[in-house]
Design a protein around this motif. Sequence first.
Motif, PDB file in Angstrom:
ATOM      1  N   GLY A 215       0.809  -1.215   0.000  1.00 57.36           N
ATOM      2  CA  GLY A 215       0.000   0.000   0.000  1.00 57.36           C
ATOM      3  C   GLY A 215       0.839   1.260   0.000  1.00 57.36           C
ATOM      4  N   ALA A 216       1.927   1.255   0.778  1.00 55.60           N
ATOM      5  CA  ALA A 216       2.812   2.423   0.811  1.00 55.60           C
ATOM      6  C   ALA A 216       3.417   2.686  -0.562  1.00 55.60           C
ATOM      7  CB  ALA A 216       3.910   2.218   1.856  1.00 55.60           C
ATOM      8  N   ARG A 218       2.159   1.801  -3.469  1.00 56.28           N
ATOM      9  CA  ARG A 218       1.087   2.286  -4.344  1.00 56.28           C
ATOM     10  C   ARG A 218       0.745   3.741  -4.042  1.00 56.28           C
ATOM     11  NH1 ARG A 218      -3.465  -2.514  -5.178  1.00 56.28           N
ATOM     12  NH2 ARG A 218      -2.284  -3.648  -6.793  1.00 56.28           N
ATOM     13  N   GLY A 219       0.939   4.146  -2.789  1.00 56.27           N
ATOM     14  CA  GLY A 219       0.669   5.530  -2.415  1.00 56.27           C
ATOM     15  C   GLY A 219       1.756   6.493  -2.841  1.00 56.27           C
ATOM     16  N   GLU A 351      -1.892   2.949   1.766  1.00 56.73           N
ATOM     17  CA  GLU A 351      -1.963   3.829   0.606  1.00 56.73           C
ATOM     18  C   GLU A 351      -2.673   5.133   0.965  1.00 56.73           C
ATOM     19  OE1 GLU A 351      -3.513   3.803  -4.068  1.00 56.73           O
ATOM     20  OE2 GLU A 351      -3.777   2.020  -2.803  1.00 56.73           O
ATOM     21  N   TYR A 352      -3.790   5.006   1.670  1.00 54.20           N
ATOM     22  CA  TYR A 352      -4.545   6.194   2.071  1.00 54.20           C
ATOM     23  C   TYR A 352      -3.731   7.072   3.011  1.00 54.20           C
ATOM     24  CZ  TYR A 352      -8.459   8.981   3.863  1.00 54.20           C
ATOM     25  OH  TYR A 352      -9.297  10.015   4.226  1.00 54.20           O
ATOM     26  N   THR A 354      -0.557   7.476   3.086  1.00 52.24           N
ATOM     27  CA  THR A 354       0.454   8.211   2.313  1.00 52.24           C
ATOM     28  C   THR A 354      -0.167   9.425   1.629  1.00 52.24           C
ATOM     29  OG1 THR A 354       1.591   6.119   1.910  1.00 52.24           O
ATOM     30  CG2 THR A 354       2.229   7.993   0.541  1.00 52.24           C
ATOM     31  N   TYR A 355      -1.332   9.243   1.049  1.00 55.99           N
ATOM     32  CA  TYR A 355      -2.013  10.364   0.390  1.00 55.99           C
ATOM     33  C   TYR A 355      -2.349  11.472   1.391  1.00 55.99           C
ATOM     34  CZ  TYR A 355      -2.729   7.232  -3.624  1.00 55.99           C
ATOM     35  OH  TYR A 355      -2.561   6.390  -4.694  1.00 55.99           O
ATOM     36  N   ARG A 385      -9.561   1.058  -3.614  1.00 54.39           N
ATOM     37  CA  ARG A 385      -8.395   1.908  -3.382  1.00 54.39           C
ATOM     38  C   ARG A 385      -8.820   3.360  -3.207  1.00 54.39           C
ATOM     39  NH1 ARG A 385      -3.767   0.666  -7.682  1.00 54.39           N
ATOM     40  NH2 ARG A 385      -2.777   2.291  -6.383  1.00 54.39           N
ATOM     41  N   PRO A 388      -6.305   9.230  -5.115  1.00 55.59           N
ATOM     42  CA  PRO A 388      -4.987   9.853  -4.878  1.00 55.59           C
ATOM     43  C   PRO A 388      -5.089  11.304  -4.435  1.00 55.59           C
ATOM     44  CG  PRO A 388      -4.991   8.605  -6.919  1.00 55.59           C
ATOM     45  CD  PRO A 388      -6.415   8.678  -6.464  1.00 55.59           C
TER      46      PRO A 388
END
Length: 572
Positions: A215-216, A218-219, A351-352, A354-355, A385, A388
Amino acid sequence: MARKSLAVVFAGSGGSGAMTAGAVFLRACARAGYYGVMTQLFGAQVRGGESAALVQVSVEPIEAQPDRFDLFIALDWDKVDQFAAEIPLDEASVIIADPQAGAPPPAIAKSKARVAALKMSDPAASKLEQGLRGKRVNMFAVGAICALVGLSPGEVEAAIAEAFKGRAAELVAANQKSAVSGFAVSANLTLNVRLDAPARMPRWLISGNQALALGALRGGVRFVGCYPITPATDLVEWLAPHLLKLGGRLVLGEDELASINMALGASYGGTPAMTVTSGPGFSLMIESLGLAVAAEIPLVLVDVMRAGPSTGIASKTEQSDVNLAIYGAHGDAPRVVMAPMSVADCAATAEYATYVAEALQTPVIVLSDQQLGQSRTVFDPGYARPKPLARRVDGGQAGQPFKRYTIGADPVTPMPRPGTPGREWVAEGLTHNEAGLPASGAGVHVAQINKRAKKIARFDPGEWWGEVWGEGATAIVAFGSTIAPAREAMRRMTAAGRPVRLIGLRVLAPLPVERLTHAFQGVRRIIVVEQNHGAQLYHYLLGQKAIPTAAESVARPGPWPYRPSEIASYVA
């Protein structure tokens, strides 16, 4: 008669191969089309301690550990009794052990589980064969159990090849041969453990730590500064080669403080960055966490929680860093705190996170735990997901001096890359004015504190705040690894005609009070379940006036995981 699920324990001393046995068994079942989950029990020793792989496989999706285990495969009995309280057995359970290993220790024997003998060594074999066989008793046992379950030798051989990928061909072949030998003697065990045929389709087999790393990436994380610490180390071990393939870098610092500072430096330079640790390391990072807040530098900090305080139990789970994550810092240092809701959700949450860190220019703490991080789960591929979000880099009035920390209607101010012509700025940890220069006036201090507080208070996670499952006038509130057993308890109670609602929190801070209020509509009883002694989440929710004083707390420290039956029994 076939069955829908089976819970198996592979146990032995450290170095006996119990973890490898569990991993191969899970992988073989996954190849055959079954769902599954594997959790780990092990001591701090590299060898000579105790270890156990707890695996459940099923034709239906599963997340939580079972209430009891069907099979206990003892590779040896050295110190295994230390885990007896964490491995529930009963009279319907079966212990499989080599007669030459001796009788089960009292702590295991008192379960009254039936003992079935399985000869795992061959005295008639040559010394060379005994040596090879002796080192691969774990694969021999895996072969026997896979045969009983209904798997083919080819599925087990393929699982071994995947598990030992990159190792010498002779080693892989020897392990495969040992497993096939286990198939040959499985007929000696008269056990009814054959599983129903699964629906074959592609599925993921991944651990929570691996999912966080995925996830990181992808972020957009492309720099990681870290220091090895159990149970977070395997996260960065998986992450490092994949990060390199994407042009990123992972650097091991000399300690945790250096690690977080390197990550802050990379983020200041314009690269999304992360640090990974556990409780003791997180404690050391607090000073620099305050720097990230004051200088408004994006950062993802993953804390894979373990039992504390101090170094506690490095290899066991606990959810006792809630207060540290939300409040840990001197002065007013608001930040965002999230917690993945399952192994599958680890990827989406990272991922979230990171955004959000990039968009709000703030540290975001991701609270995982050993139970989530080191569990391996087989589940259906794909997940929702997040949309972004990016760092704001443009802004300011043309021809005017650039003010990185401008006080205005929008508390999120431009953060251009260092060296951008006309947009130079200083990341200052001292109280600073709008231009970033140190200042000691009360007005400037309060203005900057208000600016940072405002951007956190305005953060609205929308649908990513958490999730609600089920209906009913009784609501369970949980986060992290306690959600899985609570979900299973909810399913059982609902099926029994006693509907229960479960509220899983992904965003802990700033607490989405309005979302929680809506989730509580029609609820007459609230129960907060967590794995720490001080009921940290419960008291936090009370302090935020998100729950009434009549709400109930179910809190206990690790390392015992919650079982579905335990939660259901309390709710009932």
